[in-house]
Design a protein around this motif. Sequence first.
Motif, PDB file in Angstrom:
ATOM      1  N   MET A 190      12.030   0.514  -3.208  1.00  0.00           N
ATOM      2  CA  MET A 190      11.542   1.525  -4.152  1.00  0.00           C
ATOM      3  C   MET A 190      12.344   1.512  -5.448  1.00  0.00           C
ATOM      4  SD  MET A 190       8.808   2.847  -3.065  1.00  0.00           S
ATOM      5  CE  MET A 190       8.706   4.007  -4.426  1.00  0.00           C
ATOM      6  N   GLU A 191      13.627   1.193  -5.389  1.00  0.00           N
ATOM      7  CA  GLU A 191      14.410   1.057  -6.621  1.00  0.00           C
ATOM      8  C   GLU A 191      13.813  -0.015  -7.525  1.00  0.00           C
ATOM      9  OE1 GLU A 191      18.573   0.359  -6.208  1.00  0.00           O
ATOM     10  OE2 GLU A 191      18.872   2.035  -4.826  1.00  0.00           O
ATOM     11  N   ARG A 192      13.405  -1.124  -6.906  1.00  0.00           N
ATOM     12  CA  ARG A 192      12.850  -2.231  -7.671  1.00  0.00           C
ATOM     13  C   ARG A 192      11.433  -1.951  -8.150  1.00  0.00           C
ATOM     14  NH1 ARG A 192      15.322  -6.358  -3.110  1.00  0.00           N
ATOM     15  NH2 ARG A 192      17.376  -6.643  -4.105  1.00  0.00           N
ATOM     16  N   ALA A 193      10.693  -1.152  -7.414  1.00  0.00           N
ATOM     17  CA  ALA A 193       9.291  -0.894  -7.765  1.00  0.00           C
ATOM     18  C   ALA A 193       9.128   0.211  -8.799  1.00  0.00           C
ATOM     19  CB  ALA A 193       8.505  -0.542  -6.504  1.00  0.00           C
ATOM     20  N   LEU A 194      10.042   1.185  -8.814  1.00  0.00           N
ATOM     21  CA  LEU A 194       9.921   2.356  -9.682  1.00  0.00           C
ATOM     22  C   LEU A 194      10.623   2.121 -11.016  1.00  0.00           C
ATOM     23  CD1 LEU A 194       9.097   5.376  -9.957  1.00  0.00           C
ATOM     24  CD2 LEU A 194      11.322   5.952  -8.953  1.00  0.00           C
ATOM     25  N   LEU A 253       0.951  -7.724  -5.218  1.00  0.00           N
ATOM     26  CA  LEU A 253       1.469  -8.282  -3.974  1.00  0.00           C
ATOM     27  C   LEU A 253       2.633  -9.233  -4.238  1.00  0.00           C
ATOM     28  CD1 LEU A 253       0.772  -8.024  -0.944  1.00  0.00           C
ATOM     29  CD2 LEU A 253      -0.468 -10.187  -1.156  1.00  0.00           C
ATOM     30  N   SER A 254       2.539 -10.028  -5.295  1.00  0.00           N
ATOM     31  CA  SER A 254       3.623 -10.964  -5.615  1.00  0.00           C
ATOM     32  C   SER A 254       4.892 -10.214  -6.020  1.00  0.00           C
ATOM     33  CB  SER A 254       3.195 -11.933  -6.714  1.00  0.00           C
ATOM     34  OG  SER A 254       2.884 -11.247  -7.903  1.00  0.00           O
ATOM     35  N   GLU A 255       4.735  -9.091  -6.705  1.00  0.00           N
ATOM     36  CA  GLU A 255       5.910  -8.285  -7.059  1.00  0.00           C
ATOM     37  C   GLU A 255       6.562  -7.713  -5.802  1.00  0.00           C
ATOM     38  OE1 GLU A 255       5.146  -6.460 -11.483  1.00  0.00           O
ATOM     39  OE2 GLU A 255       3.929  -5.643  -9.858  1.00  0.00           O
ATOM     40  N   ILE A 256       5.755  -7.174  -4.905  1.00  0.00           N
ATOM     41  CA  ILE A 256       6.294  -6.614  -3.668  1.00  0.00           C
ATOM     42  C   ILE A 256       7.009  -7.695  -2.866  1.00  0.00           C
ATOM     43  CG2 ILE A 256       5.732  -5.489  -1.485  1.00  0.00           C
ATOM     44  CD1 ILE A 256       5.503  -3.657  -3.929  1.00  0.00           C
ATOM     45  N   ARG A 257       6.432  -8.882  -2.824  1.00  0.00           N
ATOM     46  CA  ARG A 257       7.059  -9.996  -2.111  1.00  0.00           C
ATOM     47  C   ARG A 257       8.473 -10.254  -2.640  1.00  0.00           C
ATOM     48  NH1 ARG A 257       4.861 -14.256   0.697  1.00  0.00           N
ATOM     49  NH2 ARG A 257       2.763 -13.716  -0.037  1.00  0.00           N
ATOM     50  N   ALA A 258       8.630 -10.156  -3.967  1.00  0.00           N
ATOM     51  CA  ALA A 258       9.940 -10.389  -4.580  1.00  0.00           C
ATOM     52  C   ALA A 258      10.901  -9.226  -4.351  1.00  0.00           C
ATOM     53  CB  ALA A 258       9.775 -10.640  -6.076  1.00  0.00           C
ATOM     54  N   ASP A 298       0.823  -1.210   0.000  1.00  0.00           N
ATOM     55  CA  ASP A 298       0.000   0.000   0.000  1.00  0.00           C
ATOM     56  C   ASP A 298       0.855   1.257   0.000  1.00  0.00           C
ATOM     57  OD1 ASP A 298      -2.243  -1.604   0.017  1.00  0.00           O
ATOM     58  OD2 ASP A 298      -2.730  -1.256   2.131  1.00  0.00           O
ATOM     59  N   ALA A 299       1.954   1.246   0.751  1.00  0.00           N
ATOM     60  CA  ALA A 299       2.824   2.418   0.799  1.00  0.00           C
ATOM     61  C   ALA A 299       3.557   2.623  -0.523  1.00  0.00           C
ATOM     62  CB  ALA A 299       3.835   2.275   1.940  1.00  0.00           C
ATOM     63  N   VAL A 300       4.048   1.540  -1.112  1.00  0.00           N
ATOM     64  CA  VAL A 300       4.695   1.623  -2.421  1.00  0.00           C
ATOM     65  C   VAL A 300       3.717   2.147  -3.459  1.00  0.00           C
ATOM     66  CG1 VAL A 300       5.656   0.274  -4.331  1.00  0.00           C
ATOM     67  CG2 VAL A 300       6.449  -0.148  -1.998  1.00  0.00           C
ATOM     68  N   ASN A 301       2.526   1.592  -3.488  1.00  0.00           N
ATOM     69  CA  ASN A 301       1.549   1.967  -4.511  1.00  0.00           C
ATOM     70  C   ASN A 301       0.993   3.364  -4.293  1.00  0.00           C
ATOM     71  OD1 ASN A 301       1.896  -0.355  -5.955  1.00  0.00           O
ATOM     72  ND2 ASN A 301       0.193  -1.446  -4.993  1.00  0.00           N
ATOM     73  N   TYR A 302       0.929   3.808  -3.057  1.00  0.00           N
ATOM     74  CA  TYR A 302       0.535   5.191  -2.804  1.00  0.00           C
ATOM     75  C   TYR A 302       1.530   6.143  -3.454  1.00  0.00           C
ATOM     76  CZ  TYR A 302      -0.356   9.587  -0.398  1.00  0.00           C
ATOM     77  OH  TYR A 302      -0.612  10.912  -0.123  1.00  0.00           O
ATOM     78  N   PHE A 330       8.237 -14.711   3.417  1.00  0.00           N
ATOM     79  CA  PHE A 330       8.235 -14.160   2.067  1.00  0.00           C
ATOM     80  C   PHE A 330       8.978 -15.033   1.063  1.00  0.00           C
ATOM     81  CE2 PHE A 330       8.002  -9.615   4.008  1.00  0.00           C
ATOM     82  CZ  PHE A 330       6.710  -9.881   4.441  1.00  0.00           C
ATOM     83  N   ARG A 331       9.690 -16.061   1.523  1.00  0.00           N
ATOM     84  CA  ARG A 331      10.402 -16.968   0.633  1.00  0.00           C
ATOM     85  C   ARG A 331      10.059 -18.402   1.027  1.00  0.00           C
ATOM     86  NH1 ARG A 331      10.852 -12.501  -1.031  1.00  0.00           N
ATOM     87  NH2 ARG A 331      12.774 -11.340  -1.483  1.00  0.00           N
ATOM     88  N   ASP A 332       9.868 -19.276   0.032  1.00  0.00           N
ATOM     89  CA  ASP A 332       9.472 -20.647   0.357  1.00  0.00           C
ATOM     90  C   ASP A 332      10.695 -21.529   0.626  1.00  0.00           C
ATOM     91  OD1 ASP A 332      10.519 -21.442  -2.137  1.00  0.00           O
ATOM     92  OD2 ASP A 332       8.558 -21.353  -3.110  1.00  0.00           O
ATOM     93  N   ALA A 333      10.425 -22.768   1.096  1.00  0.00           N
ATOM     94  CA  ALA A 333      11.500 -23.664   1.534  1.00  0.00           C
ATOM     95  C   ALA A 333      12.455 -24.017   0.403  1.00  0.00           C
ATOM     96  CB  ALA A 333      10.905 -24.929   2.146  1.00  0.00           C
TER      97      ALA A 333
END
Length: 215
Positions: free
Chosen positions: A54-58, A39-44, A23-27, A189-192
């Motif tokens: 923010m570098e990865r999101a923008l 959500l899956s992108e933010i998880r990564a 929510d903060a990133v998308n705001y 946030f990461r699987d086994a």
Amino acid sequence: MKYKAVIFDLDGTLLNTLEDLMDAVNYALTKYGYPARTLSEIRAFVGNGVRKLMERALPDGADNPQFELLLGTFRTYYTAHCEDKTHAYDGVIDLMEQLKAAGLKMAIVSNKLDSAVKDLNQSYFKDYVQTAIGDKEGVRKKPAPDMVEQALLELQCEKKDTVYIGDSDVDIQTAANAGLACICVSWGFRDASFLRECGAAVIADTPQEVFYLIR
């Protein structure tokens, strides 16, 4: 008990913070006309602190001329809304109760903003955790060992008596760099399978299993 102290990661280990981070990133993104992230992108994207998030999101990352503006917007929004949807994972509070009853000291180290780490610790874990350390000037972010070493000083515990618990490749590297035993958790946030590929030697699927591994 095998150990005298436990150092926890926060996001993805103790708390599910993903929706508030999204929510903060998308705001910040949508306020300045950029497309929102899933959500899956933010998880990564998470794990290396808010600047890297923010570098990865923008688009164009830190090279985007509006990067610092968006980062500041994210920080302001997240500081005000870091507890809107965040919650402790099932069994985490019970785990801390057990560790406290067994006499273990506890700390949190996180690449999240230091103010948010302290606020969340106060809201959820103040009865269990002796020190909570986040991203601030003068302390290198994980996987550098600085936060862990500061936590050890404040806990007055030695490395051989301490175990590190986290949910990501960053946490595996942090424990190794700090010279601590490490337990990875698979509910975050990461699987086994990803954790194993990153070198995880011990993986717990539930908080209760963490307690059994520490006993």
